[in-house]
Every structure is written in C-alpha cells, then in structure tokens.
Design a protein around this motif. Structure first.
Motif, PDB file in Angstrom:
ATOM      1  N   CYS A 167       0.835  -1.189   0.000  1.00 39.83           N
ATOM      2  CA  CYS A 167       0.000   0.000   0.000  1.00 39.83           C
ATOM      3  C   CYS A 167       0.882   1.256   0.000  1.00 39.83           C
ATOM      4  N   GLU A 168       0.455   2.275  -0.722  1.00 40.53           N
ATOM      5  CA  GLU A 168       1.253   3.512  -0.758  1.00 40.53           C
ATOM      6  C   GLU A 168       1.157   4.297   0.543  1.00 40.53           C
ATOM      7  N   GLY A 169       0.167   3.934   1.379  1.00 37.26           N
ATOM      8  CA  GLY A 169      -0.019   4.708   2.604  1.00 37.26           C
ATOM      9  C   GLY A 169       0.364   3.983   3.881  1.00 37.26           C
ATOM     10  N   PHE A 174      -0.795  -6.381  -0.566  1.00 37.45           N
ATOM     11  CA  PHE A 174      -2.007  -6.958  -1.151  1.00 37.45           C
ATOM     12  C   PHE A 174      -1.723  -7.479  -2.548  1.00 37.45           C
ATOM     13  N   PHE A 175      -2.637  -8.294  -3.031  1.00 36.45           N
ATOM     14  CA  PHE A 175      -2.559  -8.767  -4.406  1.00 36.45           C
ATOM     15  C   PHE A 175      -3.678  -8.070  -5.169  1.00 36.45           C
ATOM     16  N   ASP A 176      -3.286  -7.308  -6.164  1.00 37.38           N
ATOM     17  CA  ASP A 176      -4.238  -6.483  -6.903  1.00 37.38           C
ATOM     18  C   ASP A 176      -5.006  -7.347  -7.908  1.00 37.38           C
ATOM     19  N   THR A 177      -6.285  -7.527  -7.631  1.00 38.50           N
ATOM     20  CA  THR A 177      -7.112  -8.326  -8.557  1.00 38.50           C
ATOM     21  C   THR A 177      -8.018  -7.414  -9.388  1.00 38.50           C
ATOM     22  N   SER A 178      -7.799  -6.102  -9.316  1.00 41.52           N
ATOM     23  CA  SER A 178      -8.661  -5.190 -10.083  1.00 41.52           C
ATOM     24  C   SER A 178      -8.400  -5.385 -11.577  1.00 41.52           C
ATOM     25  N   SER A 182      -4.483  -1.313 -11.202  1.00 37.90           N
ATOM     26  CA  SER A 182      -3.904  -0.028 -10.790  1.00 37.90           C
ATOM     27  C   SER A 182      -4.232   0.319  -9.336  1.00 37.90           C
ATOM     28  N   ARG A 183      -4.556  -0.709  -8.565  1.00 31.61           N
ATOM     29  CA  ARG A 183      -4.882  -0.451  -7.155  1.00 31.61           C
ATOM     30  C   ARG A 183      -3.641   0.041  -6.402  1.00 31.61           C
ATOM     31  N   ARG A 184      -3.815   1.075  -5.594  1.00 30.41           N
ATOM     32  CA  ARG A 184      -2.669   1.664  -4.894  1.00 30.41           C
ATOM     33  C   ARG A 184      -2.744   1.507  -3.386  1.00 30.41           C
ATOM     34  N   GLY A 192      -6.954   5.048   1.205  1.00 29.04           N
ATOM     35  CA  GLY A 192      -7.341   5.779  -0.011  1.00 29.04           C
ATOM     36  C   GLY A 192      -7.888   7.161   0.287  1.00 29.04           C
ATOM     37  N   ASN A 193      -8.836   7.239   1.194  1.00 33.94           N
ATOM     38  CA  ASN A 193      -9.463   8.521   1.509  1.00 33.94           C
ATOM     39  C   ASN A 193      -8.467   9.482   2.137  1.00 33.94           C
ATOM     40  N   LYS A 194      -7.599   8.918   2.981  1.00 36.00           N
ATOM     41  CA  LYS A 194      -6.572   9.723   3.647  1.00 36.00           C
ATOM     42  C   LYS A 194      -5.720  10.430   2.579  1.00 36.00           C
ATOM     43  N   PHE A 195      -5.355   9.676   1.525  1.00 38.94           N
ATOM     44  CA  PHE A 195      -4.522  10.228   0.467  1.00 38.94           C
ATOM     45  C   PHE A 195      -5.274  11.255  -0.362  1.00 38.94           C
ATOM     46  N   LYS A 196      -6.536  10.960  -0.614  1.00 39.23           N
ATOM     47  CA  LYS A 196      -7.322  11.897  -1.417  1.00 39.23           C
ATOM     48  C   LYS A 196      -7.466  13.225  -0.695  1.00 39.23           C
ATOM     49  N   VAL A 197      -7.708  13.156   0.602  1.00 42.07           N
ATOM     50  CA  VAL A 197      -7.851  14.380   1.400  1.00 42.07           C
ATOM     51  C   VAL A 197      -6.526  15.134   1.403  1.00 42.07           C
ATOM     52  N   ALA A 198      -5.410  14.400   1.567  1.00 41.11           N
ATOM     53  CA  ALA A 198      -4.099  15.056   1.589  1.00 41.11           C
ATOM     54  C   ALA A 198      -3.813  15.721   0.256  1.00 41.11           C
ATOM     55  N   ALA A 199      -4.150  15.049  -0.839  1.00 41.62           N
ATOM     56  CA  ALA A 199      -3.909  15.613  -2.167  1.00 41.62           C
ATOM     57  C   ALA A 199      -4.771  16.849  -2.381  1.00 41.62           C
ATOM     58  N   TYR A 200      -5.996  16.797  -1.912  1.00 42.32           N
ATOM     59  CA  TYR A 200      -6.917  17.934  -2.044  1.00 42.32           C
ATOM     60  C   TYR A 200      -6.378  19.127  -1.255  1.00 42.32           C
ATOM     61  N   GLN A 201      -5.904  18.832  -0.036  1.00 39.80           N
ATOM     62  CA  GLN A 201      -5.380  19.919   0.798  1.00 39.80           C
ATOM     63  C   GLN A 201      -4.125  20.529   0.175  1.00 39.80           C
TER      64      GLN A 201
END
Ligand SMILES: [Zn+2]
Length: 213
Positions: A167-169, A174-178, A182-184, A192-201
């Motif tokens: 995981c990037e965070g 994990f094994f990405d079965t998507s 491109s699962r991160r 995921g949400n933590k990163f999105k909020v950080a990127a938005y900020q």
C-alpha cells in the motif's frame, strides 16, 4: 472490535483482510503502529480466531480439533513456528515487490514444508460435474501447516508478480485483482481517503486561485 465505519469484509474478528490472498493478510497480523510493532497473534486462541477468520480452517471438525488442542505443546509450537515463518515470508514478499525473487533458503523451506505437509485433494460430484477440491482434514496442530505452505507456494509461483504490492499509505501488502491492475491502497476506507484528502489539501494550499482565510 469492529468499528461501524469500517467496510464489512475488511475486518473480521479484529483482523484485517484486504489482500485478496489470506497468506498475505497473515503479514498484517504484526502491524507496525506509532508505538512500534504489535503482535496480533500472541497466543493460540488468537491464532485460532485468525485461522477461522481467514478461511484457512473451515470445517467444524477442524475447528473442534483446534479448540481441543488449545493448551497443547504442539499448538504452542505451531504458533511459534508460524510467527517466525511470517517474518521470512514478509522478507520474500518484499524481495518480490522489489523486483527480485525470494531467497533460495526460503524456497527450500517452502519445498520442505510442501513435502512434509502436502495438501491432499479429492474428487466429488457437484451439479453433474466432477470437481477436484482440497481435502484438508487436520488431525494434529502441525497439520495446520498444510494450508499455509500451499498458499505460500501458490503466491510465490504467481505469474503476475507486478500485482503484488505494498500500500502507498501503510505497510499492508495486497494482491491487486482489479481489472486495470492499478490499485494503490490497502483499502479506500483505510488509506485511499486519507490520500485523497491530503492531495486535495495540497492542491488547495499550492493553488493561487484558492482564497486564503
Ligand atoms: Zn494502507
């Protein structure tokens, strides 16, 4: 233990399952938190809960075997062996994610395990077809190595190794079965949400269009 905000299926009985491979979720039973590493498998009772939650142990007979042997020396030995194995598996996974291969020693260890604790299979009829399924009928705690080595071998021979990632965070693997591969994140809820909020900020902070209050 399960918080209401957590997505069902990510946490089972206090353990995290987001990896699509229970053997990878085993690595998350020793998370590194702010105060340092935490052992989520401190005793045989916790191990029993993890084995059931992970689906490695399913049958009522296997569950009752585990319960009956909870206080046995054999069960304690299996737990000790498993938590040590988990760290060698972690090293193998990190090597794969780094573009390398697991050490020869680890491959040899898994090979010895497969020989000593082979997974039996059996045929049976299902909706007019014959299917071949694992036959896991543990008689003693050491038999619990059977699904561990089988799952490890399957993970190591996985052809799409690029789908195995961290995981990037956080430190969850994990094994990405998507479909797109491109699962991160371990989970949108957890990281995921933590990163999105950080990127938005960050965008807000860096963007000159944003009025400062
Ligand atoms: Zn994460």
């Amino acid at each position: 233990m399960r918080a209401v905000t957590q997505k069902p299926g990510e946490w089972v009985d206090g353990f995290l399952f987001v990896a699509n491979r229970p053997i990878l979720d085993l690595l998350s039973t020793r998370p590194v938190l702010a105060q340092g590493p935490v052992e989520l498998l401190p005793d045989v009772q916790a191990l029993e809960r993890w084995l059931v939650a992970s689906g490695m142990v399913r049958s009522a007979k296997a569950k009752s075997l585990m319960r009956g042997r909870q206080r046995s020396r054999e069960a304690a030995l299996f737990l000790k062996g498993l938590v040590a194995f988990r760290e060698r598996l972690r090293d193998a996974v990190l090597r794969i994610e780094g573009g390398s291969t697991p050490s020869d020693e680890f491959i040899e260890e898994v090979n010895r395990g497969l020989l000593q604790h082979p997974l039996m299979t059996a045929l049976h009829k299902q909706e007019g077809r014959i299917v071949r399924e694992p036959l896991f009928d543990p008689q003693r705690p050491a038999d619990l190595w059977i699904p561990i080595f089988d799952a490890t071998a399957n993970l190591l021979r996985e052809p799409e190794v690029r789908r195995l990632r961290k995981c990037e965070g956080c430190a969850v693997h994990f094994f990405d079965t998507s479909k797109k591969g491109s699962r991160r994140w371990c989970s949108m809820n957890i990281c995921g949400n933590k990163f999105k909020v950080a990127a938005y900020q960050r965008r807000k902070r860096d963007g000159d269009q944003v009025p400062l209050r």
